[in-house]
Design an enzyme around this catalytic site. Structure first.
Site, mmCIF file in Angstrom:
data_model
loop_
_atom_site.group_PDB
_atom_site.id
_atom_site.type_symbol
_atom_site.label_atom_id
_atom_site.label_comp_id
_atom_site.label_asym_id
_atom_site.label_seq_id
_atom_site.Cartn_x
_atom_site.Cartn_y
_atom_site.Cartn_z
ATOM 1 N N LEU A 184 0.821 -1.212 0.000
ATOM 2 C CA LEU A 184 0.000 0.000 0.000
ATOM 3 C C LEU A 184 0.849 1.254 0.000
ATOM 4 O O LEU A 184 2.042 1.222 0.320
ATOM 5 C CB LEU A 184 -0.953 0.025 1.196
ATOM 6 C CG LEU A 184 -0.419 0.350 2.588
ATOM 7 C CD1 LEU A 184 -1.581 0.684 3.540
ATOM 8 C CD2 LEU A 184 0.439 -0.760 3.156
ATOM 9 N N CYS A 185 0.202 2.349 -0.393
ATOM 10 C CA CYS A 185 0.755 3.693 -0.377
ATOM 11 C C CYS A 185 2.007 3.798 -1.262
ATOM 12 O O CYS A 185 1.916 3.716 -2.468
ATOM 13 C CB CYS A 185 1.027 4.131 1.056
ATOM 14 S SG CYS A 185 1.098 5.915 1.272
#
Length: 286
Positions: A184-185
């Site tokens: 993620l991110c």
């Protein structure tokens, strides 16, 4: 660090010359004492003792920006510990590795110090992050018992992880053996490593969500979250590798394309943890 939350100037990191934490104002916008954790996705639990999750953490503290300043970074604690909380509570063991074997680094200025789920998970995994395995040694021992690989976010994930041949080898193993890849991110930067020494990245054509370049090269500079422009653009580089990015904004979105599960930001950490636990139980629950 000053308590003036109107201050939009990056705050000096006294541990390194010309290094900076995010500004007090940006932290007031991007961090909180608690996450949005509201429980687990399911009470179901893996009862076996084989399947584990391999976490690849960054072992680097600083990112050098285009202007020569250093951003004091690492792995984001919410993006790291909250997804792990869900996977661990679903019954899966957690192993931590770094490329060098040196301790994993965290953006402690983002730690939610009144969040019970995060605190519990940190207590259970602290030693693993402080004394991680060296990724090359993990590869030498074999990856047969890992159901998933998890690469947390934080700008530090853009340092050496995307350029590591060992990370690339691990990712290709997980793809070739029908295992899960979770990130993620800024963690999706690691997907670039899968294309090392290859004409085409095996993740080309996969749909993901990730932290938007428009924020890193826009608002994050304006509010002093970053002390300068980053050395390269996450989204742009992933797109050049053939990865399809579905989001333009940070909304907490998650998505799954085949065995690849992604989230767009710290706002997605809780939902990605739920998604990951359910996916693990579906594929490796027996």
């Amino acid at each position: 660090m000053t308590e003036n939350t109107e201050n939009r100037q990056p705050a000096a990191d006294p541990a390194e010359a010309n290094a900076f934490f995010p500004s007090p104002y940006s932290l007031s916008q991007y961090t909180a004492e608690k996450t949005d954790f509201d429980g687990l996705a399911t009470d179901q639990k893996y009862q076996g003792d084989r399947w584990k999750v391999l976490v690849i953490a960054t072992d680097e503290r600083y990112m050098e920006m285009k202007n020569g300043k250093f951003f004091s970074t690492g792995n984001h604690p919410v993006e790291t510990l909250l997804p792990i909380h869900h996977m661990q509570q679903a019954g899966y063991g957690i192993d931590v590795a770094t490329v060098s074997g040196n301790p994993g680094k965290f953006e402690w200025w983002a730690y939610p110090d009144k969040d019970e789920a995060v605190a519990t998970t940190w207590k259970q995994t602290e030693e693993a992050f402080r004394s991680p395995q060296k990724l090359s040694a993990v590869l030498a021992d074999g990856l047969d018992d890992y159901a998933a690989i998890f690469i947390p976010g934080g700008h530090g994930a853009m340092n050496s992880v995307p350029f590591s041949t060992e990370v690339g080898e691990a990712l290709r193993y997980f793809m070739d053996n029908d295992r899960l890849v979770i990130t993620l991110c800024h963690g999706p930067a690691a997907l670039l490593a899968a294309g090392t020494n290859s004409e085409e990245n095996p993740f080309a054509g996969y749909e993901i969500v990730a932290f938007p370049d428009s924020l890193d090269f826009g608002a994050n500079l304006e509010i002093g979250y970053l002390p300068g422009e980053m050395p390269w653009k996450l989204g742009e580089t992933l797109k050049e590798a053939g990865v399809v990015i579905k989001n333009d904004h940070m909304t907490g979105a998650t998505t799954r394309d085949r065995n690849l599960l992604t989230g767009d930001s710290p706002l997605a950490a809780h939902q990605l943890g739920k998604d990951s636990a359910l996916a693990l139980l579906e594929k490796f629950g027996k």
